[in-house]
Design an enzyme around this catalytic site. Structure first.
Site, PDB file in Angstrom:
ATOM      1  N   SER A 118       0.879  -1.178   0.000  1.00 58.21           N
ATOM      2  CA  SER A 118       0.000   0.000   0.000  1.00 58.21           C
ATOM      3  C   SER A 118       0.910   1.220   0.000  1.00 58.21           C
ATOM      4  CB  SER A 118      -0.853  -0.021   1.272  1.00 58.21           C
ATOM      5  OG  SER A 118      -1.459   1.229   1.507  1.00 58.21           O
TER       6      SER A 118
ATOM      7  N   TYR B  20      -2.305  -0.702  10.526  1.00 53.13           N
ATOM      8  CA  TYR B  20      -2.251  -1.019   9.088  1.00 53.13           C
ATOM      9  C   TYR B  20      -0.908  -0.570   8.498  1.00 53.13           C
ATOM     10  CZ  TYR B  20      -3.834  -1.103   4.159  1.00 53.13           C
ATOM     11  OH  TYR B  20      -3.966  -1.348   2.807  1.00 53.13           O
TER      12      TYR B  20
HETATM   13  P1  NAD Z   1     -11.132  -6.174  -0.407  1.00 51.16           P
HETATM   14  O1  NAD Z   1     -11.566  -5.978   0.995  1.00 51.16           O
HETATM   15  O2  NAD Z   1     -12.043  -5.784  -1.505  1.00 51.16           O
HETATM   16  O3  NAD Z   1     -10.664  -7.688  -0.625  1.00 51.16           O
HETATM   17  C1  NAD Z   1      -9.797  -8.295   0.301  1.00 51.16           C
HETATM   18  C2  NAD Z   1      -9.710  -9.761   0.012  1.00 51.16           C
HETATM   19  O4  NAD Z   1      -8.872 -10.368   1.010  1.00 51.16           O
HETATM   20  C3  NAD Z   1     -11.056 -10.469   0.066  1.00 51.16           C
HETATM   21  O5  NAD Z   1     -11.118 -11.457  -0.940  1.00 51.16           O
HETATM   22  C4  NAD Z   1     -11.037 -11.109   1.455  1.00 51.16           C
HETATM   23  O6  NAD Z   1     -11.844 -12.263   1.540  1.00 51.16           O
HETATM   24  C5  NAD Z   1      -9.568 -11.473   1.574  1.00 51.16           C
HETATM   25  N1  NAD Z   1      -9.168 -11.681   2.960  1.00 51.16           N
HETATM   26  C6  NAD Z   1      -9.282 -10.821   4.004  1.00 51.16           C
HETATM   27  N2  NAD Z   1      -8.834 -11.414   5.126  1.00 51.16           N
HETATM   28  C7  NAD Z   1      -8.403 -12.652   4.772  1.00 51.16           C
HETATM   29  C8  NAD Z   1      -7.830 -13.747   5.472  1.00 51.16           C
HETATM   30  N3  NAD Z   1      -7.589 -13.691   6.793  1.00 51.16           N
HETATM   31  N4  NAD Z   1      -7.521 -14.866   4.785  1.00 51.16           N
HETATM   32  C9  NAD Z   1      -7.764 -14.941   3.464  1.00 51.16           C
HETATM   33  N5  NAD Z   1      -8.293 -13.953   2.740  1.00 51.16           N
HETATM   34  C10 NAD Z   1      -8.614 -12.830   3.395  1.00 51.16           C
HETATM   35  O7  NAD Z   1      -9.752  -5.415  -0.541  1.00 51.16           O
HETATM   36  P2  NAD Z   1      -8.975  -4.810  -1.800  1.00 51.16           P
HETATM   37  O8  NAD Z   1      -9.237  -3.367  -1.817  1.00 51.16           O
HETATM   38  O9  NAD Z   1      -9.174  -5.626  -3.028  1.00 51.16           O
HETATM   39  O10 NAD Z   1      -7.488  -4.998  -1.238  1.00 51.16           O
HETATM   40  C11 NAD Z   1      -6.627  -6.025  -1.628  1.00 51.16           C
HETATM   41  C12 NAD Z   1      -5.242  -5.708  -1.106  1.00 51.16           C
HETATM   42  O11 NAD Z   1      -4.848  -4.416  -1.568  1.00 51.16           O
HETATM   43  C13 NAD Z   1      -5.135  -5.657   0.417  1.00 51.16           C
HETATM   44  O12 NAD Z   1      -3.906  -6.227   0.826  1.00 51.16           O
HETATM   45  C14 NAD Z   1      -5.157  -4.179   0.725  1.00 51.16           C
HETATM   46  O13 NAD Z   1      -4.509  -3.861   1.935  1.00 51.16           O
HETATM   47  C15 NAD Z   1      -4.430  -3.622  -0.477  1.00 51.16           C
HETATM   48  N6  NAD Z   1      -4.727  -2.229  -0.750  1.00 51.16           N
HETATM   49  C16 NAD Z   1      -5.997  -1.815  -1.034  1.00 51.16           C
HETATM   50  C17 NAD Z   1      -6.228  -0.474  -1.280  1.00 51.16           C
HETATM   51  C18 NAD Z   1      -7.613   0.067  -1.583  1.00 51.16           C
HETATM   52  O14 NAD Z   1      -7.749   1.303  -1.659  1.00 51.16           O
HETATM   53  N7  NAD Z   1      -8.608  -0.735  -1.803  1.00 51.16           N
HETATM   54  C19 NAD Z   1      -5.167   0.435  -1.227  1.00 51.16           C
HETATM   55  C20 NAD Z   1      -3.900  -0.027  -0.937  1.00 51.16           C
HETATM   56  C21 NAD Z   1      -3.684  -1.366  -0.706  1.00 51.16           C
END
Ligand code: NAD
Length: 266
Positions: A145, A158
């Site tokens: 991130s 986080y």
């Molecule tokens: P999301 O919440 O839409 O999806 C997260 C996914 O991770 C889901 O499929 C969920 O089931 C899975 N998950 C959560 N906890 C879990 C566990 N304990 N075991 C297995 N699976 C698990 O999130 P997203 O926005 O698609 O984010 C994906 C990645 O990108 C994450 O690592 C997040 O930190 C990172 N990220 C997201 C953003 C954003 O703005 N959305 C920004 C920076 C980084």
């Protein structure tokens, strides 16, 4: 040593592949010919993405697992290896975000953020490593991130976890520099996914602003004044796992509509 370009691309494992960024990465890797294993805690979500991959002519396997549970992770990697072959491409995408000021910070929130974002990345990488080392080839991409690179208010747990993922990325890149395995991190800014919807809802409940104003506050953090699309993160992952991307290792690549590099430019 395997030469993946001689035959079919190796199997790829995408954690958190049920929605958002993970879904986009899975679809992109399947389009490039990888058999894709999807994992998340909810079987229904990953089944739906597996069906999308299959409808597009790709091959997918959906295995529910909790990345924070070492036994679950062991079962996951064994099942993927049996059904698709060893996952020599690993995308550690599963993650969760939550915010709280440090004063009164719940300890369980701290542990939960560290467990899913950092320990989960460690556990899945450790489980996939023996096959990569034996093959003399592997690609690990960690979804960090902008919070891997910079600090921000109210997201101490986080941010600490995502900085930890960057440290793990660099340490393993060094450890495997001569083993044919690259380890890199992509650092998204706010992406248009359910996670960002939750951040918007959080701003609404804490500030009383309406959802449109809350979303505008988030997009205002980017010089491009927009959210990143999940496919814009996937395109970087797609590039990093290619055989000819072998010289890129230990890197952290922002995919953030300019938020990090252009900070302060308005
Ligand atoms: P999301 O919440 O839409 O999806 C997260 C996914 O991770 C889901 O499929 C969920 O089931 C899975 N998950 C959560 N906890 C879990 C566990 N304990 N075991 C297995 N699976 C698990 O999130 P997203 O926005 O698609 O984010 C994906 C990645 O990108 C994450 O690592 C997040 O930190 C990172 N990220 C997201 C953003 C954003 O703005 N959305 C920004 C920076 C980084």
């Amino acid at each position: 040593m395997v030469t993946p370009t001689d035959t079919r691309p190796p199997a790829a494992l995408v954690t958190g592949g049920g929605r958002g960024i993970g879904r986009a990465i899975a679809l992109a890797l399947a389009a490039d010919g990888h058999a894709v294993a999807l994992s998340a805690r909810s079987q229904a979500e990953i089944d739906a993405v597996a069906a999308e991959v299959a409808a597009a002519g790709g091959r997918a396997l959906a295995v529910a697992a909790d990345v924070t549970d070492a036994a679950d992770v062991g079962r996951l990697v064994a099942r993927v290896t049996a059904d698709l072959g060893a996952p020599l491409v690993l995308v550690n995408n599963a993650g969760a975000a939550a915010s709280h000021k440090l004063d009164g910070h719940p300890d369980d929130l701290w542990h939960r953020m560290l467990a899913v974002n950092l320990t989960g990345t460690y556990l899945v990488t450790k489980a996939c490593a023996p096959a990569m080392l034996a093959a003399g080839w592997g690609r690990v991409v960690n979804v960090g991130s902008v919070a891997s690179l910079t600090g921000a208010r109210y997201i101490a747990a986080y941010t600490a976890a995502k900085h930890g993922v960057l440290g793990l990325t660099r340490a393993l890149a060094a450890e495997w520099a001569r083993a044919g395995i690259t380890v890199n991190l992509v650092a998204p800014g706010y992406v248009d996914t359910p996670m960002t919807d939750a951040s918007v809802a959080n701003i609404v409940s804490r500030t009383g602003r309406d959802a449109e104003a809350a979303r505008a506050a988030i997009t205002a953090m980017s010089p491009q004044r927009r959210l990143v699309r999940p496919d814009e993160v996937a395109v970087v992952v797609r590039m990093l796992v290619r055989d000819d991307a072998g010289s890129i290792t230990g890197a952290a690549i922002p995919v953030d509509a300019g938020a990090t590099a252009l900070a302060g430019t308005g």
